[in-house]
Design an enzyme around this catalytic site. Structure first.
Site: not given
Length: 357
Positions: A95-97, A263-264
């Site tokens: 996960s980006g965040s 982000g993803t």
């Protein structure tokens, strides 16, 4: 070190937010997990310790719109720390965040000593290594740029009949999890804050319709479970040569519209644009959430995942620390389900060893 005696246990948390999405970073209170990699530790937690996720994402301790990131020992020699991501939908592999939030907490708490200026950091997620560049000033992290897993388009131009909505077209992209990308404009959405309830209602109906026919196996990671996410897209606008922006929203099943653009979700959007020839190496897309927060996704270049043509990208954002807290867990509390939790909370749970300690 928080006190743990009798039937009382405690967890040490750092709450952070990136783009409005809150991540609760667990840095102390959980005993060692079996497994030789972060992926194996995640699967153990998923199968035998899901009580931790439910505890911190449910009343009275938390909210399903939050995420939880458990700091664990890494297995890869390049990684300075590992982390397991937990959300309402379960256990995303990347996960980006959450990576932005975890990296910020790891540096600002001293798990990895922070250095002013540009600092490289490597974290091990269940999906693999996240290579991170932090920009720090006066002991605070001012931005995080992370390169996670390559994203690839798994299927194009799919369709499903969604009750009360009719036939809905979508594309399927992997970017750390499988995302169904849906054109929000075709459904009459502008992706603004006032539409969040309606977006969540559609997302719930859509994911429930897709799941029975969803069959996707990642070439390296195997079966990643049922479809967890839908990502709503809107038209792309050029803001400067090589720079674009677009409103977007990510639905997390069940029932959550992310506050950040994710982000993803941004990586998935870039992969689809790259596949269509709508964005090139070195160009960027800023995704704008219903709450008007922004992440920037920058195209690095082509990659390969199994037989799939894939895309490497950077996601840039910032996290803010909300709280440092010690959460008390009474194992006799009737609102705490200890059936798959108590064994994770030994009275002598060790603190994660800080780098250089």
């Amino acid at each position: 070190m928080p006190e743990r005696t009798g039937r009382m246990r405690s967890l040490e948390l750092i709450d952070t937010q990136s783009g409005g999405d809150v991540s609760r970073i667990v840095i102390d209170g959980i005993g060692p997990l079996p497994g030789t990699s972060v992926l194996e530790k995640m699967r153990y937690l998923q199968d035998h310790g899901d009580g931790l996720r439910r505890l911190l994402l449910s009343e009275p301790y938390g909210d399903p719109a939050m995420s939880v990131d458990l700091i664990v020992e890494p297995s890869h020699p390049e990684a300075q720390a590992g982390y397991i991501i937990m959300e309402a939908m379960g256990y995303p592999l990347y996960s980006g965040s959450n990576t932005i939030c975890t990296a910020t907490a790891v540096l600002e708490s001293g798990i990895v000593p922070i250095q002013d200026g540009e600092q490289d950091l490597v974290l091990e997620s269940p999906a693999g290594l996240a290579r991170i560049k932090a920009f720090n000033r006066n002991g605070r992290v001012e931005s995080i740029t992370t390169q996670g897993e390559p994203a690839y388009v798994a299927a194009r131009d799919l369709s499903i009949t969604v009750p009360n909505y009719g036939v809905v077209r979508y594309d399927l992209v992997w970017s750390g999890a499988f995302f169904a990308l849906v054109d929000a404009t075709a459904l009459g959405f502008d992706i603004v804050a006032e539409e969040q309830i309606a977006l969540a209602a559609f997302g719930d109906a859509f994911v429930r319709a897709v799941r029975p026919e969803f069959r996707q196996i990642h070439p390296d990671l195997g079966d990643c479970g049922p479809l967890p996410f839908a990502h709503f897209t809107s038209p792309v606008h050029e803001i400067e040569p090589g720079g674009y922006e677009s409103r977007s929203a990510t639905y997390v099943h069940p029932g959550v519209i992310c506050r950040s653009p994710t982000g993803t979700g941004t990586s998935a959007r870039l992969a689809l644009m790259y596949e269509k020839g709508d964005i090139r190496d070195g160009e960027y897309l800023e995704t704008i959430s219903p709450r008007n927060s922004r992440f920037r996704g920058t195209v690095i270049g082509e990659a390969t995942v199994g037989s799939h043509r894939a895309l490497d990208s950077h996601i840039t954002g910032r996290a803010w620390t909300l709280a440092h807290s010690t959460v008390s867990v009474d194992l006799d509390d009737p609102l705490v389900d200890i059936s798959d939790l108590a064994h994770l909370l030994p009275s002598d749970a060790p603190h994660f060893k800080r780098s250089g300690a």
